[in-house]
Design a protein around this motif. Sequence first.
Motif, PDB file in Angstrom:
ATOM      1  N   GLN A  85       0.830  -1.212   0.000  1.00  0.00           N
ATOM      2  CA  GLN A  85       0.000   0.000   0.000  1.00  0.00           C
ATOM      3  C   GLN A  85       0.868   1.268   0.000  1.00  0.00           C
ATOM      4  O   GLN A  85       0.672   2.200   0.772  1.00  0.00           O
ATOM      5  N   THR A  86       1.845   1.251  -0.906  1.00  0.00           N
ATOM      6  CA  THR A  86       2.707   2.423  -1.076  1.00  0.00           C
ATOM      7  C   THR A  86       2.629   2.896  -2.530  1.00  0.00           C
ATOM      8  O   THR A  86       2.337   2.123  -3.440  1.00  0.00           O
ATOM      9  N   TYR A  87       2.911   4.159  -2.690  1.00  0.00           N
ATOM     10  CA  TYR A  87       2.919   4.750  -4.039  1.00  0.00           C
ATOM     11  C   TYR A  87       4.196   5.563  -4.172  1.00  0.00           C
ATOM     12  O   TYR A  87       4.451   6.492  -3.388  1.00  0.00           O
ATOM     13  N   THR A  88       5.021   5.190  -5.135  1.00  0.00           N
ATOM     14  CA  THR A  88       6.294   5.879  -5.360  1.00  0.00           C
ATOM     15  C   THR A  88       6.170   6.782  -6.573  1.00  0.00           C
ATOM     16  O   THR A  88       5.738   6.347  -7.645  1.00  0.00           O
ATOM     17  N   LEU A  89       6.548   8.022  -6.384  1.00  0.00           N
ATOM     18  CA  LEU A  89       6.426   9.022  -7.442  1.00  0.00           C
ATOM     19  C   LEU A  89       7.799   9.607  -7.715  1.00  0.00           C
ATOM     20  O   LEU A  89       8.494  10.071  -6.798  1.00  0.00           O
ATOM     21  N   GLY A  90       8.233   9.538  -8.955  1.00  0.00           N
ATOM     22  CA  GLY A  90       9.540  10.065  -9.344  1.00  0.00           C
ATOM     23  C   GLY A  90       9.402  11.251 -10.280  1.00  0.00           C
ATOM     24  O   GLY A  90       8.521  11.291 -11.144  1.00  0.00           O
ATOM     25  N   PHE A  91      10.279  12.231 -10.093  1.00  0.00           N
ATOM     26  CA  PHE A  91      10.286  13.429 -10.942  1.00  0.00           C
ATOM     27  C   PHE A  91      11.680  13.599 -11.535  1.00  0.00           C
ATOM     28  O   PHE A  91      12.686  13.457 -10.840  1.00  0.00           O
ATOM     29  N   GLU A  92      11.747  13.916 -12.791  1.00  0.00           N
ATOM     30  CA  GLU A  92      13.011  14.235 -13.444  1.00  0.00           C
ATOM     31  C   GLU A  92      12.847  15.555 -14.176  1.00  0.00           C
ATOM     32  O   GLU A  92      11.915  15.735 -14.957  1.00  0.00           O
ATOM     33  N   GLN A  93      13.731  16.489 -13.885  1.00  0.00           N
ATOM     34  CA  GLN A  93      13.642  17.781 -14.565  1.00  0.00           C
ATOM     35  C   GLN A  93      14.801  17.973 -15.531  1.00  0.00           C
ATOM     36  O   GLN A  93      15.943  17.613 -15.248  1.00  0.00           O
ATOM     37  N   GLN A  94      14.460  18.528 -16.678  1.00  0.00           N
ATOM     38  CA  GLN A  94      15.444  18.823 -17.716  1.00  0.00           C
ATOM     39  C   GLN A  94      15.415  20.317 -17.967  1.00  0.00           C
ATOM     40  O   GLN A  94      14.363  20.883 -18.278  1.00  0.00           O
TER      41      GLN A  94
END
Length: 424
Positions: A85-94
């Motif tokens: 019951q986990t949610y992993t959110l990744g962000f990558e900025q260019q």
Amino acid sequence: VYEKGAEVVRMMATLVGREGFRRGMDLYFKRHDGQAVTCDDFAQAIADANPDSALATRLDAFKRWYSQAGTPRVTARGRWDAHTQTYTLGFEQQVGDGKQPQVIPMALALIGRDGRALPVQLEDEPAFDAAERVLVLDLAKNFYTFVNVDAEPVPSLLRGFSAPVILAEPLSDADLLVLLQHDSDPFNRWESGQRLALDRLLGAIKGEREPLLDAPFIDAMRSVLRHPQLDAAFKALVLTLPDENLLAEQLASVNPQRVHAVREVMLAQMARELRDDWTWAFDAHQVKGAYSPNPQAAGQRALANLALCMLCLDAVKTGDATWPGRAYQRVKDAGNMTERLGALAALTESHAELAERALAHFHERFKHEALVIDKWFALQAQMPERADGRAFTRVKRLLQHPDYTLANPNRARSLIQVFCTANP
């Protein structure tokens, strides 16, 4: 710096909070009232008034917003683990070659497919009760894991347009429909509707799909239109299709006639499929009593005008004289200019037969009001073009009208600029 100014100030307010921003403004005026100051002075005052804030601890990096050119592109990807019951959110900025990552306040919420607000508590965090939070992206890649997420979420990102970035997120049609129907953030709700419409319009323009709106999209639009709590002005914005200039910006090769034709087909379908709903919207949003410019009344007028426009468009297609007749009567009898112009636009944009009589009546009544006659020219300039070139012919004829003159910039813009903008 000037172009980014409003967005940079809004990000500061997001990073320090509403009360923190007020403290910062008080300090700024105390230090610098009557002085010539720099952007750095302003940012320093906001940060000094909030020494423990995300702005103060990242101030040097935050200043890249007005020292480093370009608009960051942020890619977001999420993964839900049903077992934990986990949610992993990744962000990558260019941000471009040789440039450093920006400090980006990312306001977000997690929404269940049933419309529930899901927890946004991060792992190793003792508790977090709010349904929305702000993450601060300050690296090329940032990852966050949320706990106690008991259903697969749809991420609602960049809420309130919390940062001026280009956001790329692989949301499906089903995800966007969830946001359109349930998101509590007005910006994201509107953006979801625009993305859904844009996808259908572009697909039809490119020949990848028929120029038809599917049942799920129509049902979602109906739910927005009928929603008892949503603001009327907001409904009018959500139910307006992206314009032709925005569509053209998304295409490598632009065929203006094709863009126009596809949008007209989809507009006619929205008018037809939601006919009963438009009728309800028009009747339910009449403003009673004396004219008032307050936001609620203005929103009601905006939605009623949109509904009348769609009803006239459908009526002209089906040969029904009822709604054009009601619009013509409104041109003559409306108690305020917003409703009168809205009714006139409904007739002109649908090319109703009564449009000519309504235009003549309007001109005779207001021919001595210069700003009103500017609107009269503009409404004719924005009439959608048909295969017979009627709109272009009308504009060329209006160039010879006794009330038209190039010596008046407002009058020139009302005809030529509006025509070029509305009929690319």
